[in-house]
Scaffold this active site. Sequence first.
Site, short mmCIF file in Angstrom:
data_model
loop_
_atom_site.label_atom_id
_atom_site.label_comp_id
_atom_site.label_asym_id
_atom_site.label_seq_id
_atom_site.Cartn_x
_atom_site.Cartn_y
_atom_site.Cartn_z
N GLY A 1 0.83 -1.20 0.00
CA GLY A 1 0.00 0.00 0.00
C GLY A 1 0.86 1.24 0.00
O GLY A 1 2.08 1.20 0.20
N GLY B 1 0.74 5.58 1.15
CA GLY B 1 0.07 6.66 1.84
C GLY B 1 0.81 7.96 1.68
O GLY B 1 1.74 8.08 0.88
N MET C 1 2.82 9.42 3.75
CA MET C 1 4.18 9.43 4.26
C MET C 1 5.11 8.49 3.49
O MET C 1 6.31 8.72 3.44
CB MET C 1 4.19 9.03 5.74
CG MET C 1 3.72 10.13 6.67
SD MET C 1 4.86 11.52 6.73
CE MET C 1 6.25 10.76 7.53
N ASP D 1 -4.34 11.31 13.17
CA ASP D 1 -4.83 10.96 11.84
C ASP D 1 -5.60 9.65 11.89
O ASP D 1 -5.44 8.78 11.04
CB ASP D 1 -3.67 10.86 10.85
CG ASP D 1 -4.15 10.82 9.40
OD1 ASP D 1 -5.22 11.41 9.12
OD2 ASP D 1 -3.48 10.20 8.56
#
Length: 550
Positions: free
Chosen positions: A63, A65, A67, A179
Site C-alpha cells: 500500500g 500513503g 508518508m 490521523d
Amino acid sequence: MLICPTCRSHFEGEEQFCPRDGSRLASEDSEPDSDAPADRVAESDPMIGRVLGGRYRLSERLGQGGMGTVYRALHLLMDKPVAVKILRAELAGDNEAVARFHREARSASRLDHDHCIRVTDFGQSDDGLLFLVMELLDGTSLGHVTRRGPIPAARAAAIGVAVAEALAHAHEQGIIHRDLKPDNVFLARRARGRELVKVLDFGLAKLVADGALGPSITRDGTVFGTPEYMAPEQAEGDKLDGRTDLYALGIILYQLVTGDVPFRAGNFVALLTKQVTEAPLPPRERRPDLDIPAELEAAILRCLAKSPEARYRAAHELADALEPLAAGDSSQLMLLPTREGSPLSGARRLPPSEENPTVGDRPSQRLYSPPPSEPVRVRPRRRGRRLVALVGGAVVLAGAARFGWVEYARRETPKLVRPAPAPQPRESPAAEAERLLAGGDLAGADRLLSGARARGDSSPLEAALSLSAERHGNRLGALAHLETAARLAPADPAPRARLAALLHRLGYDADACKSARAALALVPAGTITDAVTDARSVLTQARCKEAPTP
C-alpha cells in the site's frame, strides 16, 4: 486527470487535495496501474527485490500513503515475514518530512499493546532511504468495511472498544494519533476465523511529552490530518490532546452505524468549516431504518462535541461506555479487556441468595449458637480436702526446687553461643537479569524480567529491559525502556546517562548531548560516579557544545 494516492479517486479541475482523505493529488501518469499484473507492478517498482539494512528483502508492495509506501519483506536472518514502510523518495530531501519519519519510529516504539501495531526496527538504506519495520498483518482494513455500508451496532461498539483501548495506551505514553481514520484501523485475521483490531500509522502522532526526544517538529498552526475525521481544534490549528482522537473515533463510529461520515463537502476548506461550525445530524435521524441504540448514539454525539471539554475526558471512559453495547456482538472479533470486572471480561458476580449469602463482596459467616446448657448441679462437699492440699503443696515445692537447681547450673557453666550469620542481601531481579545478559543467557534473563515486570515496575527494571531489547536487536524498544526508566526515577542520573550513550550509538548526537547534560545536572559538584563518567564520555565523543563540568 488527477488521482488520490490514498483512496485512488479521480478528480478534474483545480483541486489540490482529495476531499475524502486530504491527501495531495498527483498526476495519474505518475501512478502505477493498480489493475496491472503483479509482475508488471514489480517491474515498475525498483524497490522490489532490494535488501535494506542488510537483512530485509522487499518482495511485494502492500500500500501507499502520504508518508510512504508499505512493502511485504522477509527478515533474512530470522526467516520471518515483516512489513517495511519506506519514506517517499521525493520527500527524502525534505528535512521536516525526514524528521517526522524519525519521530514516527521513536514514538511507535513506545507502544506495547495488543490493539496497536508493533514496530520492531528502523534504519536507512545505502542511498539514504529511511525505513520502518513493523509486524506483518493478514486481514483487511476498516476502510474496506466502511465502504460496504453500515454494520450492526454491537459490532461497531466492539470495534470502538478496541480502538479506544489502543488510544488509551498511546495517550498514557504521551502520544496522540492525529490521523485516526478507518484506513488506519486494521482487522487482523487470527486462528479459527477470529479478528483482532489493530490501530496503525502513528506517523502523524504528536508527542505531548517529548522529554529527551526534543521539541515537537510540527509548527504551531499547521493543519495536519484527514479532513473528514478532523476535530475542530485540529482544523483551526489549535493545541491538541487525546480528546482530538476521540472526535475522530466518534466519526468512525458514526460511519460504521450509518454508512457515511456526518460531513461532506466539495473541497478541503468547506469540509473543515463544517467540522468547526456545523452540528452533526444524530445517527438515528440519519438512518431511522436501522437499529441504533440510543446509548450508542449518545456516546457518538458526545465524542463529536465541538468543544473538547464536552467530550469524554479520556479514551478509557469511552471504552467503558461502549462495552455494555458490545456485549451482544456475535462476530469473531477478539476483545482483550485490560480492566478487571468489565462487562467483556467474563467476570460475573452472583446475586445474594440462601445458597450464596454475601456481605459486601465476601461470603457472610454463619454464626453458631449452641443450645442452652443444662442446670448446673451442685455436688456435696467431700472429706479429705486438707490432705489434697498438703500433697499439692509438696509437689509445688519440689518443682520449685528443681527449677532453682537447673537455673543455678546454667549460670555456673555458661555455654558459647555463636551468633547467627547475617542474612546476605538478595540480588534484585534487575541486577540478576543484567548479570545473566552479561553472561549471554538471554532466555534466562527474559524469563526473569517477564516475571518481575508482572509484579511491578521500576527504573532499574526498565533499564534491564532496555539492555535485553538491545541484545535482541530491538533498538527502538531499548530507547523506549530507557526513557521510561528516566521518567520513573527523575532524580537518578544513571538512566539518563545510559540513554545518552544509546542515542550516541544510534547516531542521534543532538539528543545524546541533551540527555548527557540532563544526567550531569543531577549530580552534585565534585561527585564522580559511573553515570558521570558515561555522560562525560558522550559529551566528548558526540562533540557537544558547552559541556558542563559538575
